[in-house]
Every structure is written in C-alpha cells, then in structure tokens.
Write an enzyme that holds these catalytic residues in place. Structure first.
Site, PDB file in Angstrom:
ATOM      1  N   LYS A 278     -21.055 -52.125  42.579  1.00 13.77           N
ATOM      2  CA  LYS A 278     -20.246 -51.680  41.450  1.00 13.77           C
ATOM      3  C   LYS A 278     -18.786 -52.070  41.660  1.00 13.77           C
ATOM      4  O   LYS A 278     -18.344 -52.193  42.802  1.00 13.77           O
ATOM      5  CB  LYS A 278     -20.309 -50.139  41.341  1.00 13.77           C
ATOM      6  CG  LYS A 278     -21.624 -49.578  40.868  1.00 13.77           C
ATOM      7  CD  LYS A 278     -21.551 -48.052  40.801  1.00 13.77           C
ATOM      8  CE  LYS A 278     -22.874 -47.459  40.345  1.00 13.77           C
ATOM      9  NZ  LYS A 278     -23.215 -47.788  38.959  1.00 13.77           N
ATOM     10  N   ARG A 352     -34.163 -45.162  38.894  1.00 10.53           N
ATOM     11  CA  ARG A 352     -35.530 -45.264  38.367  1.00 10.53           C
ATOM     12  C   ARG A 352     -36.524 -45.632  39.456  1.00 10.53           C
ATOM     13  O   ARG A 352     -37.695 -45.271  39.386  1.00 10.53           O
ATOM     14  CB  ARG A 352     -35.545 -46.257  37.196  1.00 10.53           C
ATOM     15  CG  ARG A 352     -35.159 -47.651  37.575  1.00 10.53           C
ATOM     16  CD  ARG A 352     -34.779 -48.488  36.360  1.00 10.53           C
ATOM     17  NE  ARG A 352     -33.427 -48.195  35.878  1.00 10.53           N
ATOM     18  CZ  ARG A 352     -32.855 -48.781  34.831  1.00 10.53           C
ATOM     19  NH1 ARG A 352     -33.534 -49.684  34.135  1.00 10.53           N
ATOM     20  NH2 ARG A 352     -31.630 -48.471  34.473  1.00 10.53           N
TER      21      ARG A 352
HETATM   22  N1  BES Z   1     -25.808 -43.987  38.628  1.00 10.93           N
HETATM   23  C1  BES Z   1     -25.740 -45.058  37.710  1.00 10.93           C
HETATM   24  C2  BES Z   1     -25.547 -44.604  36.257  1.00 10.93           C
HETATM   25  C3  BES Z   1     -24.277 -43.885  35.929  1.00 10.93           C
HETATM   26  C4  BES Z   1     -23.214 -44.574  35.394  1.00 10.93           C
HETATM   27  C5  BES Z   1     -24.183 -42.534  36.079  1.00 10.93           C
HETATM   28  C6  BES Z   1     -22.055 -43.913  35.056  1.00 10.93           C
HETATM   29  C7  BES Z   1     -23.028 -41.866  35.735  1.00 10.93           C
HETATM   30  C8  BES Z   1     -21.961 -42.559  35.217  1.00 10.93           C
HETATM   31  C9  BES Z   1     -27.021 -45.895  37.764  1.00 10.93           C
HETATM   32  O1  BES Z   1     -27.654 -45.943  38.992  1.00 10.93           O
HETATM   33  C10 BES Z   1     -26.644 -47.272  37.401  1.00 10.93           C
HETATM   34  O2  BES Z   1     -25.866 -47.843  38.101  1.00 10.93           O
HETATM   35  N2  BES Z   1     -27.180 -47.769  36.294  1.00 10.93           N
HETATM   36  C11 BES Z   1     -26.873 -49.058  35.830  1.00 10.93           C
HETATM   37  C12 BES Z   1     -28.149 -49.688  35.321  1.00 10.93           C
HETATM   38  C13 BES Z   1     -28.012 -51.135  35.030  1.00 10.93           C
HETATM   39  C14 BES Z   1     -27.846 -51.920  36.300  1.00 10.93           C
HETATM   40  C15 BES Z   1     -29.260 -51.565  34.294  1.00 10.93           C
HETATM   41  C16 BES Z   1     -25.847 -48.927  34.711  1.00 10.93           C
HETATM   42  O3  BES Z   1     -25.912 -47.987  33.949  1.00 10.93           O
HETATM   43  O4  BES Z   1     -24.957 -49.785  34.646  1.00 10.93           O
HETATM   44 ZN    ZN Z   2     -26.885 -47.483  40.222  1.00 11.21          ZN
END
Ligand code: BES
Ligand code: ZN
Ligand code: ZN
Length: 497
Positions: A278, A352
């Site tokens: 990230k 997931r």
């Molecule tokens: N933990 C994150 C989602 C999240 C984002 C929670 C902002 C709270 C605030 C999750 O694991 C994630 O990173 N999801 C990705 C999925 C994507 C790679 C398909 C996302 O939402 O960008």
């Molecule tokens: Zn994530």
C-alpha cells in the site's frame, strides 16, 4: 464509571450537573420551561425568556442555579417532537455526558424524558439508548498518553426518572452499560497499535475475556492451521514474523436446539498490502484491519451479561500481512480449507483469503446462520462512506433482520446486489477463483469471492471498512476505531427467531 437509575424528581436530586431536555414545539417548550422555572427560579426565567435558547436540536443552555443540591443546570434542545428519534436522544445524552466531562465535575444527573407519545420505543429501550450513548461519548483511547491525569474526573452518571417504570429503566440502563462496554472493548482492540495486537495477542485477549465472562475459547496455532490445510491463513501470514492464529469462541451450547449462529471476523492485525504494498499515506489505519474480529470479540463480551439464550460461535482468522522474502506473491495459488484454490492476483486482497478458510470451516458446525464482518474493501468506503456497512448475502430474511437491527441501533447497513454478472469478474484461468475482480464494484466482487466458500447455511457478509474506521469525531463515535458491528450484532442476536 458508575451508572445508575434513580427514582426522583429532577428538583430533588443532588448532582454536580443536572441535565434536562426540552422540545422546540411552542406548547412543549412552554410547559417544560414553566416546570424548570418553578424548580430553579430566577436565573432560568431570564435565560429562557431571552429567546437565545429555543430548544432546537443540539442547542444547549448552561447556567448556575444558586441551588445547593444541583448547582449547575444544563438544558439540551431536542428539536421538534414530530421529527424526534431515538438516535437524537442518544446524541442528546452524549451531549450531557460530554458536558459533565469537560466541566470536570464528579457526577452528572440526566433526566429520562417522557417519550411515551413521541417515540415508538419502549421506556426500557429509551434508557438503554441513553446509557449506551452517554458512556460511548466519553470514550478516548488514551492508554499511551503519559501526561498525568488530573485527579478530578467524571465518575458517576445517574439517570433520573419520576415515572413508575423505575425497574424497566434500571434494566435498560444496565443493558446499555453492558453494550457500551462491549463496544469499547472492540474500540480498544482496533485502536491498539500493531506492535501490541498481533494474532497471538488478539487470541490472548479473547482467551482472557472467555475466562472472565465464562465462555470457551480455543485457539489454533500455526502447526494446527497447517495440519488443517487452511492455505489462506498460511499464505497471507508467510511474509510476517508473526504466526497466524485461528480463534474460536463458543457461548451458550445449551441453546443449540435453537440453531447455531456463527460470527466470523476478519482479524488482519496489520495490513501493509504485502508485496502489492500500500502507499504509505494512511497506512497506519491498517492497524484496524482486525475490526471485524474486534466486533466479534466485543459481541462475545456482552452475551454472558445479557444472558442471551442462543448458541453463538465466533471465528476469527488472524494474520499480519507483510511483504518479505518469504511473502506470498502475485501469481501464487493457494489451496483453502475446503480444497478450493484461489489465484492471488493482488496480495492486498488478503482478507478474503483468510475468510475463505473460516467460512468453509464454519460448515463443520452445521450452523443455521453465518454472519461475517470484515474491513474488506476500500471500494465499500467509496460507495457508502462512513455511515453504513455494505451488506451482501444469500438470505433476504437474515438481511432484513440485520437492516432492522441497524435502523434501531443506528449501526446501519446497506444492501448491495449480488447479480450473477459480478461473479464472472473473479474468474481465474489457473485456479478456481481469482482474489480480485478488477476496477469496478470492488465491494461486490469481494462478496462474491466469499460466496464461493460458504457452505449450506444462511450467510450474510458485512463490509465494515467505512463504519469501523471513522475519520471524524461524532456525537458518541470517536475518530478511529468505532466498534461498528457490536451493537448491530447484539440487537440482531436478541431478536433473531
Ligand atoms: N484492508 C483493506 C481494505 C480497507 C481499505 C479497509 C480502507 C479499510 C479502509 C483490504 O485488505 C484491501 O486492501 N483491499 C483492497 C482490495 C483490492 C486489492 C482488490 C482495496 O480495497 O483496495
Ligand atoms: Zn489488503
Ligand atoms: Zn485488509
């Protein structure tokens, strides 16, 4: 904090700060101000006739009464009675408690207003709402703030009622306190830094709670997780020095005849994104990526005290998602607990992957209902912001019950569609399913991924990414971990057939 309900008229009570409520409607305003003026006399007479204060929602009046029993009076406007709701009452109670806190008085007395004709809720529910909101409004995550706390602090909240329903009110106040403490437990876990809460310590927290409250907790360590072939937990945790855990909580086995309800919570104690790392801005928030697990632990906090007559199981797959030489990579394929494989296209879609193991493991209990809670997608935050959790599932009756519970508690949910077309987006050429579905409808493709792993049970998925992590302080919800899901689940469990 000592919270209680006392039978008294507000004129007889002795408290540092007495809070009364007043509607804006002409007749109701007149009636209530006459009452207050007859009790507190001159200072109030001039304030209320000044027209500076007219009982609008959120408007407040703070004055010194000259009365020894209740030296300070705080009047909070409730707005128009026609537009009144129990949520407005929660906010008004929060305003009262916060005022006492900022004045650094020891005790606050809060009148339970007569809501019989303006609200559909029972007096017990009214008392519950006021007590939970007043306690929740005082929450602050200050464990690591070392500056000496000055001695004088609010330590007592008394709800005052002159009605004959004292025992119902007492019961409501007690339950509200239990529910607030459960929510605060979830907030504390979410707000704790990743250095403090990682899979092992999250599991310890659940074990400690189980011992204290009296429910059973079993924790699978890495060895056991390997032997069960939970490939999602193993894969996602591979890049971290912290081993995964699979936490199982069980309450109310004696009520199994009524069916088993399973609550599953995503327990990613820190989500860097892994190799698909990230951006650094805002990454610290990802210490709260276990908020789903925290909501499940928080709910279990309340079940014994509420003496809920239900068999409830909590499952929390817990990992830390880190990049390293041993981390799972894009292109890798994982085999989950039920034997299905998934292609890891993006290591940041890790929640997931571990939920897939938990949802397929859930089948071993032959549950009637499974509800999972997860800070699963940023896409859900884009869609709904911070005021509703995304809801998807395979059973409209459970979803309707959750919607009702959400409206009642204001821990709200909003259903998203699960049309078949979305399923195609997560098709993989090399595995049974792919862990990302491309740019659009990210919350729904994540839901569809989970759906591939559920068993023969009614299932609802709640994406709490926006609701569990708040950006701004609200009346009784602080910035940071909010404990979203706890009040919702408790209300659902109390009413589900
Ligand atoms: N933990 C994150 C989602 C999240 C984002 C929670 C902002 C709270 C605030 C999750 O694991 C994630 O990173 N999801 C990705 C999925 C994507 C790679 C398909 C996302 O939402 O960008
Ligand atoms: Zn994530
Ligand atoms: Zn995550």
């Amino acid at each position: 904090m000592i919270v209680s309900a006392v039978k008294s008229s507000i004129g007889k009570i002795s408290t540092d700060l007495l809070t009364a409520f007043i509607f804006q409607d002409e007749r109701l305003f007149k009636q209530k101000s006459d009452d207050l003026i007859s009790l507190f006399g001159a200072p109030l007479q001039s304030a209320l006739s000044s027209k500076d204060f007219s009982g609008k929602e959120g408007e407040t009046l703070h004055l010194y009464t000259g009365n020894k029993r209740s030296p300070r009076l705080f009047v909070v406007g409730l707005g128009e009675s026609k537009k009144f709701t129990i949520e407005k009452l929660r906010r008004a109670a929060a305003t009262a408690a916060k005022k006492g806190n900022s004045l650094k008085v020891t005790s606050v007395g809060i009148e339970i207003p007569d809501t019989e004709v303006v609200l559909p809720e029972s007096i017990e529910d009214v008392a519950l709402a006021m007590s939970e909101a007043s306690l929740l409004s005082l929450y602050k995550y200050d464990k690591y703030i070392s500056k000496a706390k000055d001695g004088k602090k609010l330590s007592r909240i008394e709800f005052i009622t002159a009605s004959k329903y004292t025992s119902e009110i007492q019961q409501g106040v007690r339950q509200g306190q239990t529910i607030a403490e459960a929510t605060i437990h979830a907030r504390d876990l979410s707000n704790a830094p990743g250095s403090e809460i990682y899979p092992e310590t999250l599991a310890n927290d659940a074990k400690q709670l189980g011992r204290k409250m009296g429910f059973s907790v079993t924790v699978f360590d890495k060895k056991k997780i390997l032997s069960l072939r939970m490939g999602g937990l193993i894969g996602v945790s591979k890049g971290s020095d912290k081993d995964p855990r699979f936490i199982i909580m069980e309450y109310g086995k004696q009520y199994k005849k009524r069916g088993t309800i399973i609550l599953v919570g995503k327990g990613v104690t820190f989500d860097t994104g892994g190799i698909s790392i990230k951006p650094s801005a805002g990454m610290a928030e990802m210490k709260m990526d276990m908020a789903g697990g925290a909501a499940v632990i928080g709910t279990f906090h309340a079940l014994p005290e509420l003496k809920l007559k239900r068999h409830v199981i909590g499952l929390i797959p817990s990992v830390e998602n880190m990049p390293s030489g041993s981390a799972v990579k894009p292109g890798d394929i994982i085999r989950h607990y039920n034997g299905k494989t998934s292609e890891v296209d993006n290591t940041d879609a890790e929640g997931r992957l571990i939920l897939a193991d938990a949802l397929s493991y859930a089948s071993t209990y032959k549950p009637s209902v499974v509800i999972d809670l997860a800070t699963l997608t940023g896409a859900c935050v884009v869609a709904l912001g911070h005021y509703a959790s995304g809801m998807m599932g395979n059973d409209q009756e459970v979803m309707d019950a959750l919607e009702t519970a959400g409206e009642k508690t204001y821990d709200r949910v909003w259903q998203l569609p699960m049309f078949d077309e979305y399923e195609k987006l997560i098709k993989s050429d090399i595995a049974d399913v792919k862990n990302v579905g491309g740019r659009w409808a990210g919350a729904i493709t994540a839901g569809w991924f989970l759906k591939k792993f559920i068993g023969d049970y009614k299932w609802v998925h709640l994406d709490i990414a926006g609701t569990a992590i708040q950006e701004a302080n609200q009346d009784y919800i602080p910035r940071g971990g909010s404990g979203a899901g706890v009040r919702l689940l408790i209300e659902f469990l109390r009413n589900w057939k």
